[in-house]
Design a protein around this motif. Structure first.
Motif, PDB file in Angstrom:
ATOM      1  N   TYR A   1      27.565  62.626  -9.346  1.00  0.00           N
ATOM      2  CA  TYR A   1      27.802  61.210  -9.091  1.00  0.00           C
ATOM      3  C   TYR A   1      28.802  61.063  -7.955  1.00  0.00           C
ATOM      4  O   TYR A   1      29.882  61.649  -7.998  1.00  0.00           O
ATOM      5  N   SER A   2      28.447  60.286  -6.981  1.00  0.00           N
ATOM      6  CA  SER A   2      29.333  60.071  -5.838  1.00  0.00           C
ATOM      7  C   SER A   2      30.523  59.214  -6.252  1.00  0.00           C
ATOM      8  O   SER A   2      30.375  58.219  -6.952  1.00  0.00           O
ATOM      9  N   LYS A   3      31.690  59.622  -5.820  1.00  0.00           N
ATOM     10  CA  LYS A   3      32.917  58.860  -6.055  1.00  0.00           C
ATOM     11  C   LYS A   3      33.420  58.255  -4.740  1.00  0.00           C
ATOM     12  O   LYS A   3      34.564  57.819  -4.661  1.00  0.00           O
ATOM     13  N   ALA A   4      32.570  58.274  -3.714  1.00  0.00           N
ATOM     14  CA  ALA A   4      32.940  57.734  -2.413  1.00  0.00           C
ATOM     15  C   ALA A   4      33.171  56.231  -2.528  1.00  0.00           C
ATOM     16  O   ALA A   4      32.494  55.539  -3.291  1.00  0.00           O
ATOM     17  N   ARG A   5      34.131  55.755  -1.775  1.00  0.00           N
ATOM     18  CA  ARG A   5      34.470  54.336  -1.777  1.00  0.00           C
ATOM     19  C   ARG A   5      34.083  53.739  -0.425  1.00  0.00           C
ATOM     20  O   ARG A   5      34.546  54.200   0.615  1.00  0.00           O
ATOM     21  N   ILE A   6      33.262  52.708  -0.481  1.00  0.00           N
ATOM     22  CA  ILE A   6      32.821  52.053   0.753  1.00  0.00           C
ATOM     23  C   ILE A   6      34.005  51.404   1.451  1.00  0.00           C
ATOM     24  O   ILE A   6      34.029  51.297   2.681  1.00  0.00           O
ATOM     25  N   THR A   7      35.017  51.017   0.700  1.00  0.00           N
ATOM     26  CA  THR A   7      36.197  50.399   1.307  1.00  0.00           C
ATOM     27  C   THR A   7      36.914  51.378   2.233  1.00  0.00           C
ATOM     28  O   THR A   7      37.412  50.979   3.291  1.00  0.00           O
ATOM     29  N   VAL A   8      36.956  52.648   1.876  1.00  0.00           N
ATOM     30  CA  VAL A   8      37.594  53.656   2.722  1.00  0.00           C
ATOM     31  C   VAL A   8      36.777  53.850   4.001  1.00  0.00           C
ATOM     32  O   VAL A   8      37.335  53.976   5.095  1.00  0.00           O
ATOM     33  N   ILE A   9      35.472  53.841   3.864  1.00  0.00           N
ATOM     34  CA  ILE A   9      34.593  54.010   5.024  1.00  0.00           C
ATOM     35  C   ILE A   9      34.733  52.805   5.962  1.00  0.00           C
ATOM     36  O   ILE A   9      34.871  52.962   7.176  1.00  0.00           O
ATOM     37  N   ARG A  10      34.733  51.607   5.393  1.00  0.00           N
ATOM     38  CA  ARG A  10      34.884  50.398   6.204  1.00  0.00           C
ATOM     39  C   ARG A  10      36.263  50.348   6.857  1.00  0.00           C
ATOM     40  O   ARG A  10      36.404  49.891   7.989  1.00  0.00           O
ATOM     41  N   LYS A  11      37.284  50.825   6.154  1.00  0.00           N
ATOM     42  CA  LYS A  11      38.635  50.865   6.718  1.00  0.00           C
ATOM     43  C   LYS A  11      38.685  51.819   7.910  1.00  0.00           C
ATOM     44  O   LYS A  11      39.330  51.527   8.918  1.00  0.00           O
ATOM     45  N   ALA A  12      37.992  52.943   7.815  1.00  0.00           N
ATOM     46  CA  ALA A  12      37.953  53.887   8.940  1.00  0.00           C
ATOM     47  C   ALA A  12      37.316  53.224  10.160  1.00  0.00           C
ATOM     48  O   ALA A  12      37.807  53.382  11.284  1.00  0.00           O
ATOM     49  N   VAL A  13      36.260  52.459   9.951  1.00  0.00           N
ATOM     50  CA  VAL A  13      35.603  51.753  11.063  1.00  0.00           C
ATOM     51  C   VAL A  13      36.532  50.686  11.628  1.00  0.00           C
ATOM     52  O   VAL A  13      36.681  50.558  12.847  1.00  0.00           O
ATOM     53  N   ARG A  14      37.176  49.920  10.741  1.00  0.00           N
ATOM     54  CA  ARG A  14      38.108  48.879  11.180  1.00  0.00           C
ATOM     55  C   ARG A  14      39.285  49.463  11.956  1.00  0.00           C
ATOM     56  O   ARG A  14      39.676  48.946  12.996  1.00  0.00           O
ATOM     57  N   ASP A  15      39.865  50.543  11.427  1.00  0.00           N
ATOM     58  CA  ASP A  15      40.986  51.194  12.105  1.00  0.00           C
ATOM     59  C   ASP A  15      40.567  51.705  13.481  1.00  0.00           C
ATOM     60  O   ASP A  15      41.308  51.575  14.454  1.00  0.00           O
ATOM     61  N   PHE A  16      39.383  52.306  13.545  1.00  0.00           N
ATOM     62  CA  PHE A  16      38.871  52.826  14.814  1.00  0.00           C
ATOM     63  C   PHE A  16      38.725  51.694  15.819  1.00  0.00           C
ATOM     64  O   PHE A  16      39.106  51.821  16.980  1.00  0.00           O
ATOM     65  N   SER A  17      38.197  50.569  15.364  1.00  0.00           N
ATOM     66  CA  SER A  17      38.013  49.416  16.241  1.00  0.00           C
ATOM     67  C   SER A  17      39.349  48.864  16.728  1.00  0.00           C
ATOM     68  O   SER A  17      39.456  48.393  17.861  1.00  0.00           O
ATOM     69  N   SER A  18      40.374  48.940  15.896  1.00  0.00           N
ATOM     70  CA  SER A  18      41.671  48.372  16.257  1.00  0.00           C
ATOM     71  C   SER A  18      42.352  49.131  17.394  1.00  0.00           C
ATOM     72  O   SER A  18      43.276  48.613  18.010  1.00  0.00           O
ATOM     73  N   PHE A  19      41.903  50.346  17.687  1.00  0.00           N
ATOM     74  CA  PHE A  19      42.459  51.103  18.807  1.00  0.00           C
ATOM     75  C   PHE A  19      41.934  50.589  20.148  1.00  0.00           C
ATOM     76  O   PHE A  19      42.378  51.039  21.197  1.00  0.00           O
ATOM     77  N   GLY A  20      40.975  49.681  20.129  1.00  0.00           N
ATOM     78  CA  GLY A  20      40.437  49.116  21.367  1.00  0.00           C
ATOM     79  C   GLY A  20      39.559  50.085  22.138  1.00  0.00           C
ATOM     80  O   GLY A  20      39.563  50.085  23.365  1.00  0.00           O
ATOM     81  N   VAL A  21      38.784  50.887  21.418  1.00  0.00           N
ATOM     82  CA  VAL A  21      37.954  51.901  22.057  1.00  0.00           C
ATOM     83  C   VAL A  21      36.680  51.331  22.658  1.00  0.00           C
ATOM     84  O   VAL A  21      36.018  51.992  23.448  1.00  0.00           O
ATOM     85  N   GLY A  22      36.305  50.141  22.285  1.00  0.00           N
ATOM     86  CA  GLY A  22      35.089  49.528  22.812  1.00  0.00           C
ATOM     87  C   GLY A  22      33.978  49.534  21.778  1.00  0.00           C
ATOM     88  O   GLY A  22      33.912  50.395  20.897  1.00  0.00           O
TER      89      GLY A  22
END
Length: 184
Positions: free
Chosen positions: A66-87
């Motif tokens: 059973y996967s214990k992965a959290r979509i919130t952590v994945i979405r946070k990684a995307v949000r954090d990446f976007s906040s660096f202004g990478v385009g």
């Protein structure tokens, strides 16, 4: 403290005091350290690899099939990446990498409904981001590549494809999605 108030306070500091404040922020916060390292040596590909590793580690969380992965952590990684202004191009690459990894791992683990629904929402956001950047054809080619390369189980691939097609057909009704917005 607001941004304007912070700016006003920083303007009153001397050069030495600014160096001290920045050094203290660098040593006290992991996020500040990552930001300063990227700001001083901007390497979007290295940052992308770092965020892909974070998502990969999160997807590897499992117990007894059973996967214990959290979509919130994945979405946070995307949000954090976007906040660096990478385009948006790099943000789209990270979103597709996350979708591809989630679809591939789904063949090995049972996913809870929250993770499945979360990846479908991520597909919608990926299509909306691609539409804003006029690269919807490339995005659909990437989604179709999941099917062509047999990534994951057929049921998950078809749900991803169906969600992408639905997002494209209703694209005029979708509002722009702010990738780096914070919950209030």
């Amino acid at each position: 403290m607001s941004k304007a108030a912070l700016k006003k306070e920083l303007e009153n500091l001397s050069r030495e005091q600014l160096i001290e404040v920045i050094g203290a922020a660098y040593s006290s916060s992991k996020e500040a350290r990552a930001y300063f390292e990227f700001f001083l040596n901007p390497d979007a590909d290295a940052l992308l690899d770092n965020k892909i590793d974070i998502i990969s580690k999160e997807l590897a969380r499992a117990k007894r099939g059973y996967s214990k992965a959290r979509i919130t952590v994945i979405r946070k990684a995307v949000r954090d990446f976007s906040s660096f202004g990478v385009g948006d191009e790099y943000v789209g690459r990270l979103m597709y990498a996350a979708i591809r990894m989630i679809a591939g791992m789904e063949g090995y683990y049972y996913y809870p409904a929250t993770l499945t629904n979360g990846v479908l929402k991520l597909v919608e956001e990926y299509i909306a981001l691609s539409d804003r950047n006029a690269s919807i054809g490339e995005a659909m080619a990437n989604i179709e590549r999941l099917e062509n390369e047999n990534i994951g189980r057929p049921a998950m691939r078809s749900r991803i494809m169906e969600t992408a097609r639905h997002a494209i057909s209703g694209q005029t009704s979708l509002k722009p999605i702010k990738i780096n917005s914070k919950k209030r």
